[in-house]
Design an enzyme around this catalytic site. Structure first.
Site, PDB file in Angstrom:
ATOM      1  N   CYS A   1       0.888  -1.193  -0.009  1.00  0.00           N
ATOM      2  CA  CYS A   1       0.010   0.104  -0.127  1.00  0.00           C
ATOM      3  C   CYS A   1       1.039   1.193   0.106  1.00  0.00           C
ATOM      4  CB  CYS A   1      -0.707   0.019   1.221  1.00  0.00           C
ATOM      5  SG  CYS A   1      -0.256  -0.474   2.762  1.00  0.00           S
TER       6      CYS A   1
ATOM      7  N   HIS B   1      -2.824   6.744   3.010  1.00  0.00           N
ATOM      8  CA  HIS B   1      -1.292   7.087   2.960  1.00  0.00           C
ATOM      9  C   HIS B   1      -0.695   8.102   2.121  1.00  0.00           C
ATOM     10  CE1 HIS B   1      -0.915   3.273   5.155  1.00  0.00           C
ATOM     11  NE2 HIS B   1      -0.385   2.655   4.273  1.00  0.00           N
TER      12      HIS B   1
HETATM   13  P1  NAP Z   1      -5.399  -8.393  10.044  1.00  0.00           P
HETATM   14  O1  NAP Z   1      -6.244  -7.388  10.420  1.00  0.00           O
HETATM   15  O2  NAP Z   1      -4.419  -8.851  11.376  1.00  0.00           O
HETATM   16  O3  NAP Z   1      -6.463  -9.624   9.714  1.00  0.00           O
HETATM   17  C1  NAP Z   1      -5.629 -11.070   9.412  1.00  0.00           C
HETATM   18  C2  NAP Z   1      -6.646 -12.188   9.025  1.00  0.00           C
HETATM   19  O4  NAP Z   1      -5.815 -13.414   8.744  1.00  0.00           O
HETATM   20  C3  NAP Z   1      -7.901 -12.289   9.859  1.00  0.00           C
HETATM   21  O5  NAP Z   1      -8.882 -12.772   9.341  1.00  0.00           O
HETATM   22  C4  NAP Z   1      -7.314 -13.522  10.619  1.00  0.00           C
HETATM   23  O6  NAP Z   1      -8.296 -14.473  11.371  1.00  0.00           O
HETATM   24  C5  NAP Z   1      -6.465 -14.184   9.680  1.00  0.00           C
HETATM   25  N1  NAP Z   1      -5.396 -15.060  10.261  1.00  0.00           N
HETATM   26  C6  NAP Z   1      -4.517 -14.909  11.340  1.00  0.00           C
HETATM   27  N2  NAP Z   1      -3.937 -15.826  11.708  1.00  0.00           N
HETATM   28  C7  NAP Z   1      -4.247 -16.995  10.601  1.00  0.00           C
HETATM   29  C8  NAP Z   1      -3.756 -18.433  10.589  1.00  0.00           C
HETATM   30  N3  NAP Z   1      -3.122 -18.968  11.442  1.00  0.00           N
HETATM   31  N4  NAP Z   1      -4.309 -18.863   9.636  1.00  0.00           N
HETATM   32  C9  NAP Z   1      -5.365 -18.449   8.975  1.00  0.00           C
HETATM   33  N5  NAP Z   1      -5.844 -17.325   8.877  1.00  0.00           N
HETATM   34  C10 NAP Z   1      -5.289 -16.443   9.903  1.00  0.00           C
HETATM   35  O7  NAP Z   1      -4.740  -7.982   8.829  1.00  0.00           O
HETATM   36  P2  NAP Z   1      -5.094  -7.074   7.503  1.00  0.00           P
HETATM   37  O8  NAP Z   1      -4.521  -5.726   7.958  1.00  0.00           O
HETATM   38  O9  NAP Z   1      -6.606  -7.401   7.289  1.00  0.00           O
HETATM   39  O10 NAP Z   1      -3.791  -7.616   6.747  1.00  0.00           O
HETATM   40  C11 NAP Z   1      -4.129  -9.061   5.832  1.00  0.00           C
HETATM   41  C12 NAP Z   1      -2.963  -9.039   4.857  1.00  0.00           C
HETATM   42  O11 NAP Z   1      -3.096  -7.850   3.945  1.00  0.00           O
HETATM   43  C13 NAP Z   1      -1.590  -8.870   5.458  1.00  0.00           C
HETATM   44  O12 NAP Z   1      -0.639  -9.747   4.734  1.00  0.00           O
HETATM   45  C14 NAP Z   1      -1.189  -7.414   5.301  1.00  0.00           C
HETATM   46  O13 NAP Z   1       0.279  -7.243   5.205  1.00  0.00           O
HETATM   47  C15 NAP Z   1      -1.986  -7.203   3.931  1.00  0.00           C
HETATM   48  N6  NAP Z   1      -2.252  -5.786   3.650  1.00  0.00           N
HETATM   49  C16 NAP Z   1      -2.762  -4.892   4.451  1.00  0.00           C
HETATM   50  C17 NAP Z   1      -3.035  -3.801   4.194  1.00  0.00           C
HETATM   51  C18 NAP Z   1      -3.748  -2.703   5.147  1.00  0.00           C
HETATM   52  O14 NAP Z   1      -3.955  -1.480   4.616  1.00  0.00           O
HETATM   53  N7  NAP Z   1      -4.213  -2.954   6.394  1.00  0.00           N
HETATM   54  C19 NAP Z   1      -2.726  -3.094   2.840  1.00  0.00           C
HETATM   55  C20 NAP Z   1      -2.220  -4.035   2.121  1.00  0.00           C
HETATM   56  C21 NAP Z   1      -1.949  -5.331   2.291  1.00  0.00           C
HETATM   57  P3  NAP Z   1      -8.862 -14.427  12.711  1.00  0.00           P
HETATM   58  O15 NAP Z   1      -9.605 -13.087  12.843  1.00  0.00           O
HETATM   59  O16 NAP Z   1      -9.426 -15.714  12.838  1.00  0.00           O
HETATM   60  O17 NAP Z   1      -7.514 -14.228  13.684  1.00  0.00           O
END
Ligand code: NAP
Length: 362
Positions: A158, A253
């Site tokens: 991002c 951002h």
């Molecule tokens: P997040 O809020 O921490 O959500 C993580 C997700 O992954 C939740 O659904 C969680 O499920 C699941 N998860 C965690 N541990 C797991 C496991 N062991 N097995 C299977 N599922 C699991 O993270 P996020 O911000 O949405 O980001 C997700 C991805 O997108 C990351 O790789 C991040 O780097 C990328 N990303 C994020 C952004 C942003 O702006 N936030 C932008 C670009 C890319 P539970 O609820 O069951 O724990």
């Protein structure tokens, strides 16, 4: 058109929730499957997500009672599923790589937000306005890995979404870039949920985000790269140096950019004209999530600002301002993009729409 049936891996997370919000009433896609960690598996979505729901809308009725699947329970994948969006966080990148390739192996295309596969040479990393042609390496990936109709495509980090499209627009017009110095001011939502502790970010700036400077400097080189026999060959013509900081902003951002051209240097008005007139394949194809004008240039001296400009064109437009001459390089400007929409779920939806129109998702 009959809607394609899709799944969200990581549906309970910050990016997963944005998919659910953005895909309400999508003309081509319909969510039939939500999956997350074993902690959430087996629960109704509304019970799994509970107080973690961060969207400013209620959980859509069609989603709230879906039973959350364990992402790694591959035998429970519905045979009706046409493709999945992946936004999972797992302890290691290797685990994410394995999970995403397992879905692809089982014939399910994966459009991913994760960084795990961004450096896999036969996995395309795409911003549809820039390197839409990189989807042509999908058949190579399928051949290399014995996938029939599945594959993995990733969208980039991002932090670079705000400045790379304006930079590409100049390159496309023949103004080659030599050097970029970039300072990002990144929103708290970029850290997922619960993210950065309140006491760390309120009244404060955190001058370090793990891994972010490397991504900001290196990912553009793959995006601007060329298709080779074994995958994407990185561009090596631009030098990028970055500093990435976390600031007390909820979404959006910002990047402050100093740029130096190689030989031919446009005047300021020419740069603004190029940005204002820039259009690419998503606009030509009329993809539902494509912003009408991908780069909005604002003349006001104090814009762009996250609160006022992140939602421009559904959060999919890049907003740019403050273009001026630089004392050391040639020019400097400020650019902004919505990190969880253009930089995450919305950017991935646009990629999926491109894949549908180009026949890779059927
Ligand atoms: P997040 O809020 O921490 O959500 C993580 C997700 O992954 C939740 O659904 C969680 O499920 C699941 N998860 C965690 N541990 C797991 C496991 N062991 N097995 C299977 N599922 C699991 O993270 P996020 O911000 O949405 O980001 C997700 C991805 O997108 C990351 O790789 C991040 O780097 C990328 N990303 C994020 C952004 C942003 O702006 N936030 C932008 C670009 C890319 P539970 O609820 O069951 O724990």
């Amino acid at each position: 058109m009959k809607k394609l049936k899709i799944g969200i891996l990581g549906a309970t997370g910050m990016v997963g929730q944005n998919y659910i919000k953005l895909l309400q009433n999508h003309p081509w896609f319909e969510i039939i499957d939500v999956a997350a960690s074993p902690r959430s598996a087996g629960k109704r979505f509304k019970e799994a997500v509970k107080t973690k729901w961060q969207m400013a809308i209620p959980i859509p009725e069609v989603i709230e009672n879906l039973i959350v699947r364990d992402v790694q329970d591959f035998d429970s994948i519905s045979s009706n599923l046409d493709f999945v969006f992946s936004a999972i966080n797992m302890p290691t990148k290797d685990q994410i790589k394995e999970v995403e390739f397992e879905y692809a192996q089982r014939g399910i295309p994966v459009v991913s937000n994760n960084s795990a596969h961004r450096w896999t040479p036969d996995v395309p990393m795409i911003i549809p306005e820039i390197n839409h042609n990189h989807i042509e390496i999908i058949p190579l990936q399928q051949k290399n890995r014995g996938f029939s109709k599945g594959f993995v495509l990733v969208k980039p980090n991002c932090s670079l979404q705000s400045y790379l499209t304006p930079i590409y627009a100049l390159e496309r017009e023949g103004y080659k870039i030599d050097k970029l110095i970039i300072t990002t001011l990144q929103a708290v939502s970029g850290a997922g949920y619960p993210g950065v502790a309140f006491l760390d970010i309120v009244d404060n700036i955190v001058p370090y985000i793990r891994g972010e400077e490397e991504k900001t400097e290196k990912e553009p080189l793959k995006i601007l790269g060329k298709i080779g026999e074994k995958g994407i060959i990185n561009d090596d013509s631009i030098q990028i140096s970055s500093t990435c900081t976390r600031v007390p902003v909820s979404d959006g951002h910002t990047a402050c950019v100093n740029l130096k051209f190689k030989d031919k240097k446009p005047i300021k008005d020419e740069i603004i004209k190029i940005w204002k007139e820039f259009k690419s394949i998503p606009q030509e194809l009329g993809l539902p999530f494509a912003p009408k004008q991908p780069i909005l240039y604002l003349e006001h001296i104090d814009r762009p600002q996250p609160k006022k400009d992140r939602d421009n064109d559904k959060g999919m437009a890049i907003t740019v301002g403050r273009l001026r001459e630089d004392n050391i390089f040639d020019f400097k400007f400020v650019a902004l993009s919505h990190n969880t929409i253009r930089g995450a779920a919305g950017g991935a939806i646009l990629n999926a729409e491109l894949l549908v129109v180009k026949g890779f998702i059927k």
